[in-house]
Design an enzyme around this catalytic site. Structure first.
Site, short mmCIF file in Angstrom:
data_model
loop_
_atom_site.label_atom_id
_atom_site.label_comp_id
_atom_site.label_asym_id
_atom_site.label_seq_id
_atom_site.Cartn_x
_atom_site.Cartn_y
_atom_site.Cartn_z
N GLY A 198 0.82 -1.21 0.00
CA GLY A 198 0.00 0.00 0.00
C GLY A 198 0.85 1.25 0.00
CB ALA A 199 4.14 1.91 -1.36
CB SER A 200 -0.43 3.84 -4.33
OG SER A 200 -1.54 3.50 -3.53
CE1 TYR A 221 -8.93 0.60 9.46
CE2 TYR A 221 -9.42 2.01 11.33
CZ TYR A 221 -8.54 1.56 10.37
OH TYR A 221 -7.26 2.07 10.32
CE LYS A 250 -6.00 -1.18 10.32
NZ LYS A 250 -4.79 -1.45 9.53
N1 LIG Z 1 -4.87 7.70 8.06
C1 LIG Z 1 -5.19 7.37 9.29
O1 LIG Z 1 -5.75 8.22 10.05
C2 LIG Z 1 -4.85 6.01 9.84
C3 LIG Z 1 -4.94 5.81 11.23
C4 LIG Z 1 -4.65 4.59 11.75
C5 LIG Z 1 -4.23 3.56 10.93
N2 LIG Z 1 -4.14 3.74 9.57
C6 LIG Z 1 -3.72 2.60 8.75
O2 LIG Z 1 -2.61 2.96 7.95
C7 LIG Z 1 -2.61 2.18 6.77
C8 LIG Z 1 -2.45 3.09 5.57
O3 LIG Z 1 -3.57 3.94 5.50
P1 LIG Z 1 -3.54 5.41 4.89
O4 LIG Z 1 -4.18 6.29 5.86
O5 LIG Z 1 -2.19 5.73 4.38
O6 LIG Z 1 -4.60 5.21 3.72
P2 LIG Z 1 -4.58 5.41 2.15
O7 LIG Z 1 -3.88 6.68 1.78
O8 LIG Z 1 -5.99 5.21 1.72
O9 LIG Z 1 -3.68 4.20 1.64
C9 LIG Z 1 -4.15 2.89 1.63
C10 LIG Z 1 -3.18 2.04 0.84
O10 LIG Z 1 -3.61 0.68 0.91
C11 LIG Z 1 -3.55 0.11 -0.38
N3 LIG Z 1 -4.54 -0.97 -0.49
C12 LIG Z 1 -5.87 -0.93 -0.19
N4 LIG Z 1 -6.43 -2.13 -0.44
C13 LIG Z 1 -5.43 -2.94 -0.87
C14 LIG Z 1 -5.36 -4.30 -1.28
N5 LIG Z 1 -6.45 -5.09 -1.31
N6 LIG Z 1 -4.17 -4.80 -1.67
C15 LIG Z 1 -3.07 -4.03 -1.69
N7 LIG Z 1 -3.05 -2.73 -1.33
C16 LIG Z 1 -4.23 -2.20 -0.93
C17 LIG Z 1 -3.80 1.26 -1.34
O11 LIG Z 1 -3.12 1.00 -2.55
P3 LIG Z 1 -3.78 0.90 -4.03
O12 LIG Z 1 -5.16 1.48 -3.97
O13 LIG Z 1 -2.82 1.68 -4.88
O14 LIG Z 1 -3.75 -0.56 -4.31
C18 LIG Z 1 -3.12 2.43 -0.63
O15 LIG Z 1 -1.77 2.53 -1.00
C19 LIG Z 1 -3.90 1.36 6.78
O16 LIG Z 1 -3.64 0.06 7.24
C20 LIG Z 1 -4.77 2.12 7.76
O17 LIG Z 1 -5.73 1.29 8.38
C21 LIG Z 1 -4.43 4.95 9.02
#
Ligand SMILES: NC(=O)c1ccc[n+]([C@@H]2O[C@H](COP(=O)([O-])OP(=O)(O)OC[C@H]3O[C@@H](n4cnc5c(N)ncnc54)[C@H](OP(=O)(O)O)[C@@H]3O)[C@@H](O)[C@H]2O)c1
Length: 272
Positions: A11-13, A143, A147
């Site tokens: 999920g590096a996009s 969700y 987690k």
């Molecule tokens: N932002 C927050 O407030 C927050 C807080 C706590 C935890 N987190 C956790 O941090 C992590 C990253 O989240 P983020 O906030 O950076 O969200 P984000 O910007 O929406 O990024 C999510 C990433 O996950 C990838 N992804 C989604 N479904 C996938 C699948 N089936 N296979 C492979 N890749 C997949 C997407 O890549 P593609 O769409 O390019 O495939 C995207 O790169 C998540 O696990 C999230 O639960 C985030």
């Protein structure tokens, strides 16, 4: 472990994954970042295609990295999907997609890389949890469930593989400013005005979105992950992000359950 390592970041996009991949690359590691898309955009490191919900995709991705790099020292299981909606409104298929991504996706990657790590007697797996995996968040129950499950999986796995020289850790961010607001998936039934939960769900998810937009920069999470990758930290679980949220999560273990729930209901304006 010192020196340059081969790191696979899922999920590096965007968001946390992108910040983590960029930082690890800048620190001299060999980074392979993944996306489900074939051409997710320019990056200073190598892209690999991966859907963590798909066995064949995980097998092919790991085989590809092993073929090109010879080994995988670190996996950052960051790919995640945030699901909103009332539990009662969420169809099993909708919940399954979230759990497949957030729990079984991380497990698939771990199963694919552990044989090589055990053989070499070293390796690091960092799983991306959430503060929502320590406190059940209303209208993000699936969700939170995913987690919480990831916390348990990480804790158990860490004990199983420590004797092989492998460190497994969980990083739990609070609100972080990423693309999460745009990528959130919503239970269809909770968006129907006929749902008894529709109004409260919309209001509370809007609160979450405001907090995420004003969240901490993803670089804070990336720095913590990089410290784990480089062995400056070896702990099993970390909370990172806004202080108020970390205090709220810590308070959960210090006050009686009823008091904590009263506080949560008051904060979210929910009937008791
Ligand atoms: N932002 C927050 O407030 C927050 C807080 C706590 C935890 N987190 C956790 O941090 C992590 C990253 O989240 P983020 O906030 O950076 O969200 P984000 O910007 O929406 O990024 C999510 C990433 O996950 C990838 N992804 C989604 N479904 C996938 C699948 N089936 N296979 C492979 N890749 C997949 C997407 O890549 P593609 O769409 O390019 O495939 C995207 O790169 C998540 O696990 C999230 O639960 C985030």
């Amino acid at each position: 472990m010192a020196g340059s390592q081969v790191v696979l970041v899922t999920g590096a996009s965007s968001g946390i994954g992108r910040a983590t991949a960029d930082l690890l690359q800048a620190r001299g590691h060999r980074v392979i970042g993944t996306s489900r898309r074939a051409s997710p955009g320019a990056a200073p490191w190598t892209w690999a295609r991966l859907d963590v919900t798909d066995d064949a995709s995980v097998t092919a991705c790991v085989a590809g990295v092993l073929a090109s790099e010879g080994r995988i020292d670190v996996v950052v299981n960051n790919a995640g999907l945030v699901m909103a909606g009332a539990v009662e409104d969420t169809a099993i298929e909708e919940a399954r997609r979230s759990l497949e991504t957030n729990v079984l996706g991380a497990m698939r990657l771990a199963r694919a890389v552990l044989p090589g790590m055990r053989e070499r007697g070293s390796g690091t797996i960092v799983n991306m949890g959430s503060l929502a995996g320590r406190v059940g968040m209303p209208f993000q129950g699936i969700y939170s469930a995913s987690k919480f499950a990831l916390e348990g999986l990480t804790e158990a796995l860490a004990q199983e593989v420590a004797g092989f020289g492998i460190n497994v850790a969980l990083v739990a961010p609070g609100d972080t400013a990423t693309s999460v607001v745009d990528n959130r998936v919503r239970a269809v039934a909770s968006q129907d005005p006929a749902s008894p939960y529709a109004a409260a769900c919309a209001r509370i998810v809007a609160m979450y979105e405001a907090d995420e937009r004003a969240g901490a920069p993803a670089t804070g999470v990336a720095t913590l992950v990089a410290d784990l990758v480089e062995g400056r930290r070896r702990g099993p679980r970390y909370a990172v992000g806004p202080v108020g949220q970390r205090v709220m999560v810590a308070a959960r273990g210090m006050v009686p359950g009823g008091v904590f729930r009263w506080g949560m209901s008051r904060y979210f304006g929910l009937r008791r």
